[in-house]
Design a protein around this motif. Structure first.
Motif, PDB file in Angstrom:
ATOM      1  N   ALA A 174       0.636  -1.127  -0.295  1.00 39.57           N
ATOM      2  CA  ALA A 174      -0.020  -0.334  -0.126  1.00 39.57           C
ATOM      3  C   ALA A 174       0.609   1.277   0.644  1.00 39.57           C
ATOM      4  O   ALA A 174       0.342   2.456  -0.341  1.00 39.57           O
ATOM      5  N   HIS A 175       2.057   1.582   0.414  1.00 43.22           N
ATOM      6  CA  HIS A 175       2.961   2.010   0.408  1.00 43.22           C
ATOM      7  C   HIS A 175       4.628   2.261  -0.279  1.00 43.22           C
ATOM      8  O   HIS A 175       4.846   3.147   0.667  1.00 43.22           O
ATOM      9  N   SER A 176       4.653   1.080  -0.269  1.00 43.77           N
ATOM     10  CA  SER A 176       5.888   0.797  -0.964  1.00 43.77           C
ATOM     11  C   SER A 176       6.040   0.210  -2.576  1.00 43.77           C
ATOM     12  O   SER A 176       4.893  -0.885  -2.640  1.00 43.77           O
ATOM     13  N   ALA A 177       7.452   0.060  -2.671  1.00 43.01           N
ATOM     14  CA  ALA A 177       7.195  -1.108  -4.113  1.00 43.01           C
ATOM     15  C   ALA A 177       9.131  -0.379  -4.160  1.00 43.01           C
ATOM     16  O   ALA A 177       9.323   0.540  -3.910  1.00 43.01           O
ATOM     17  N   THR A 178       9.703  -1.946  -5.001  1.00 40.41           N
ATOM     18  CA  THR A 178      11.057  -1.978  -5.375  1.00 40.41           C
ATOM     19  C   THR A 178      10.797  -1.950  -7.277  1.00 40.41           C
ATOM     20  O   THR A 178      10.842  -2.602  -7.745  1.00 40.41           O
ATOM     21  N   VAL A 179      12.087  -0.889  -7.267  1.00 38.41           N
ATOM     22  CA  VAL A 179      11.936  -0.500  -8.998  1.00 38.41           C
ATOM     23  C   VAL A 179      13.850  -1.540  -8.890  1.00 38.41           C
ATOM     24  O   VAL A 179      14.505  -1.021  -8.429  1.00 38.41           O
ATOM     25  N   TRP A 180      13.898  -1.767 -10.038  1.00 37.53           N
ATOM     26  CA  TRP A 180      14.849  -2.100 -10.275  1.00 37.53           C
ATOM     27  C   TRP A 180      15.258  -1.802 -11.503  1.00 37.53           C
ATOM     28  O   TRP A 180      14.637  -1.282 -13.036  1.00 37.53           O
ATOM     29  N   GLY A 233      20.356  -3.285 -10.229  1.00 35.94           N
ATOM     30  CA  GLY A 233      20.141  -2.153  -8.300  1.00 35.94           C
ATOM     31  C   GLY A 233      18.501  -2.193  -8.969  1.00 35.94           C
ATOM     32  O   GLY A 233      17.435  -2.106  -9.348  1.00 35.94           O
ATOM     33  N   THR A 234      18.181  -1.864  -7.088  1.00 35.64           N
ATOM     34  CA  THR A 234      16.541  -1.628  -7.146  1.00 35.64           C
ATOM     35  C   THR A 234      16.804  -0.336  -6.189  1.00 35.64           C
ATOM     36  O   THR A 234      17.752   0.015  -5.626  1.00 35.64           O
ATOM     37  N   THR A 235      15.906  -0.226  -5.839  1.00 37.24           N
ATOM     38  CA  THR A 235      15.579   0.683  -4.924  1.00 37.24           C
ATOM     39  C   THR A 235      14.087   1.003  -4.358  1.00 37.24           C
ATOM     40  O   THR A 235      13.369   0.903  -4.828  1.00 37.24           O
ATOM     41  N   THR A 236      13.731   0.968  -2.902  1.00 38.08           N
ATOM     42  CA  THR A 236      12.674   1.172  -2.806  1.00 38.08           C
ATOM     43  C   THR A 236      12.562   2.156  -2.809  1.00 38.08           C
ATOM     44  O   THR A 236      12.828   3.091  -1.996  1.00 38.08           O
ATOM     45  N   LEU A 237      11.199   2.123  -2.764  1.00 40.95           N
ATOM     46  CA  LEU A 237      10.297   3.565  -2.356  1.00 40.95           C
ATOM     47  C   LEU A 237       8.867   3.744  -1.917  1.00 40.95           C
ATOM     48  O   LEU A 237       8.178   2.292  -1.661  1.00 40.95           O
ATOM     49  N   ARG A 238       8.927   4.749  -1.190  1.00 36.01           N
ATOM     50  CA  ARG A 238       8.698   4.776   0.738  1.00 36.01           C
ATOM     51  C   ARG A 238       7.542   6.198   0.424  1.00 36.01           C
ATOM     52  O   ARG A 238       7.592   6.914   0.096  1.00 36.01           O
TER      53      ARG A 238
END
Length: 529
Positions: free
Chosen positions: A58-64, A103-108
């Motif tokens: 609901a509040h986050s996702a990981t992008v690659w 690489g990945t970044t977690t969006l919060r």
């Protein structure tokens, strides 16, 4: 749903990422698709392998993404496709050779139940003014309200049996068809690569035609080194339809055997002249690391021991998806008729986890994503078996004992809304399991839906084992073994949950052929035949 999404992948330029990233973008030449990228200090980084999203909540996702050279990853998000308002900037990791430049970044702190647009820019670590053209993607965050519909698709088995990216038929066109269904996510039900399946440039078809494949160096032999496993993941990303699909549809990736080699199990010693590495565990460790590098699964990156393949994805009040790992913890393949089997196909820890998490789930529907079917007999040679069933229609034996324990637990804990989804067997089917038809009767009826392959050889339907009372309501399969996707188009399944009624609809689909079979299930009921 309150938001729709359009195809937005492409090369439009990003808004500035601060003064350091405000230089004009150039259009660099494409890097070689094979091997670790060769790079020079001239030019700008390129994210030519596209982007993916996953682990959406609901509040986050990981992008690659992946760079063609050392680079720093930056991400911008916005509720606007044009990025005209609400732009947020997220710092990212350094992409270097240790992770094959992925690489990945977690969006919060994202809003729930909303369409989020993002774009990734790569910056030269030595000169931040040299930045890439951005790569764009989008996803929907998980809703918190029951009134939101849910739709997802699933399938498995890509680039198998020597059938790879064929430019003559437009490559992996099934992914474009699935993308246009606008699903919330894609459940990739195992065999995302065929590390044991070399791809040849040309393959004769029975009618005299020639199937042509795009080829790379890593796909010319079975994968043994870490770089060769990585190259298998890169191979599939050469297809534009798959890249565009990943840019729009979050992926929930599962693994099975072909991420390593056919029918592998822990402790196996390989007797195959194509391999110089004989220990399946060594290959599995390398495959696991490459899997974590090429999918947005943050706890697997770098192959850390604490990461695990089995997990639960909670998609709002209507849906929990339990992603199983029937490969890592299993016992050796055997005739599978032992009267006691504490290891089974899940291992005791994973079985305990699954029972515990199913009991805790408050979702209307509990989808059990199984990388292998329950009642379909899957042989491994003349006497051994690969999956759960072994063809003995009597009381549970071998790996069936764990499944019996799980089904008994579901019944006695009054857990409703369980639906099993799988792929693996290279055809599509709807199987209903009922105690009145079974040798083991201490369970509530349930459905298992099979769909695939999404891009591999088609095979005839397998026979059913009567231990848990399966009956086939629908099946469509190839008439002979290993039919090409040109002769046997890909299958995929679609699940849709209505936010008002809570009804779950399963549709078995075929590329270009529409809906083959539909089943509507009502919430809270058992025994829905």
């Amino acid at each position: 749903m309150p938001h729709t999404r359009r195809s937005l992948l492409g090369g439009s330029l990003a808004l500035p990422l601060g003064l350091a990233l405000s230089a004009a973008f150039a259009a660099p030449a494409l890097a070689s698709p094979a091997g670790a990228p060769a790079f020079t200090r001239s030019g700008r980084p390129v994210a030519r392998w596209g982007t993916q999203s996953g682990e959406v909540t609901a509040h986050s996702a990981t992008v690659w993404t992946r760079s063609d050279r050392p680079a720093r990853m930056y991400v911008e998000t916005s509720p606007s496709e044009s990025f005209r308002y609400g732009v947020r900037r997220h710092g990212g990791p350094f992409l270097g050779p240790a992770t094959d430049f992925t690489g990945t970044t977690t969006l919060r702190d994202l809003p729930p139940g909303r369409q989020i647009h993002y774009r990734i820019t790569l910056a030269d670590p030595d000169d931040p003014r040299r930045t890439s053209e951005p790569v764009r993607g989008t996803f929907r965050t998980t809703p918190v309200s029951r009134r939101h519909d849910v739709r997802f698709v699933w399938s498995g088995d890509l680039a198998g049996q020597g059938w790879g990216i064929n430019p003559d038929i437009g490559g992996y066109r099934v992914f474009e068809e699935m993308r246009l269904r606008d699903p919330d996510f894609f459940l990739f039900s195992g065999d995302a690569i065929y590390a044991d399946g070399p791809i040849q440039a040309a393959v004769p078809l029975p009618d005299g035609r020639i199937w042509r494949n795009v080829t790379t160096e890593e796909k010319s032999k079975v994968a043994e080194t870490l770089d060769e496993f990585r190259g298998n993941f890169r191979y599939n990303l050469l297809d534009q339809h798959l890249r565009e699909f990943y840019g729009q549809v979050p992926v929930l990736a599962q693994w099975d055997d072909h991420e390593v080699r056919n029918n592998w199990y822990p402790g196996q010693l390989i007797d195959d002249p194509r391999y110089t590495v004989r220990e399946a565990d060594v290959l599995a460790a390398r495959a696991r690391r490459a899997f974590g590098e090429y999918f947005p699964v943050t706890d697997l990156r770098g192959g850390r021991d604490e990461g695990r393949m089995y997990r639960v994805m909670r998609h709002g009040p209507l849906l929990d998806v339990f992603v199983l790992d029937m490969r890592t913890y299993r016992n050796r393949n055997s005739p599978n008729r032992q009267a006691e089997d504490p290891v089974g196909i899940l291992g005791p820890e994973q079985l305990a986890w699954l029972k515990r998490e199913l009991s805790r789930s408050r979702a209307t529907w509990k989808v059990i994503a199984s990388d292998m079917p329950l009642g379909i007999v899957v042989p491994d040679g003349a006497t051994d078996f690969e999956a759960v069933a072994q063809g003995d229609p009597g009381a549970p034996l071998g790996r069936e004992l764990q499944i019996a324990e799980l089904l008994r637990h579901v019944k006695h804990r009054h857990i409703t809304g369980t639906v099993w989804l799988t792929a693996d067997v290279h055809y599509t089917a709807a199987n209903h399991y009922a105690p009145e038809r079974a040798a083991f009767g201490d369970f509530e009826p349930f459905w298992e839906f099979v769909s695939g392959p999404v891009g591999a050889g088609g095979f005839p339907a397998g026979r059913l084992d009567a231990t848990f009372g399966p009956r086939t309501a629908y099946v469509r399969s190839a008439p002979v073994a290993n039919m090409s996707p040109a002769e046997n188009p890909p299958y995929y399944g679609e699940v849709e949950i209505d936010g008002d009624s809570g009804e779950l609809t399963v549709r078995l689909r075929r590329q270009g052929g529409g809906v083959l079979f539909t089943k509507v299930l009502r919430p809270g009921l058992v025994g829905q035949a």
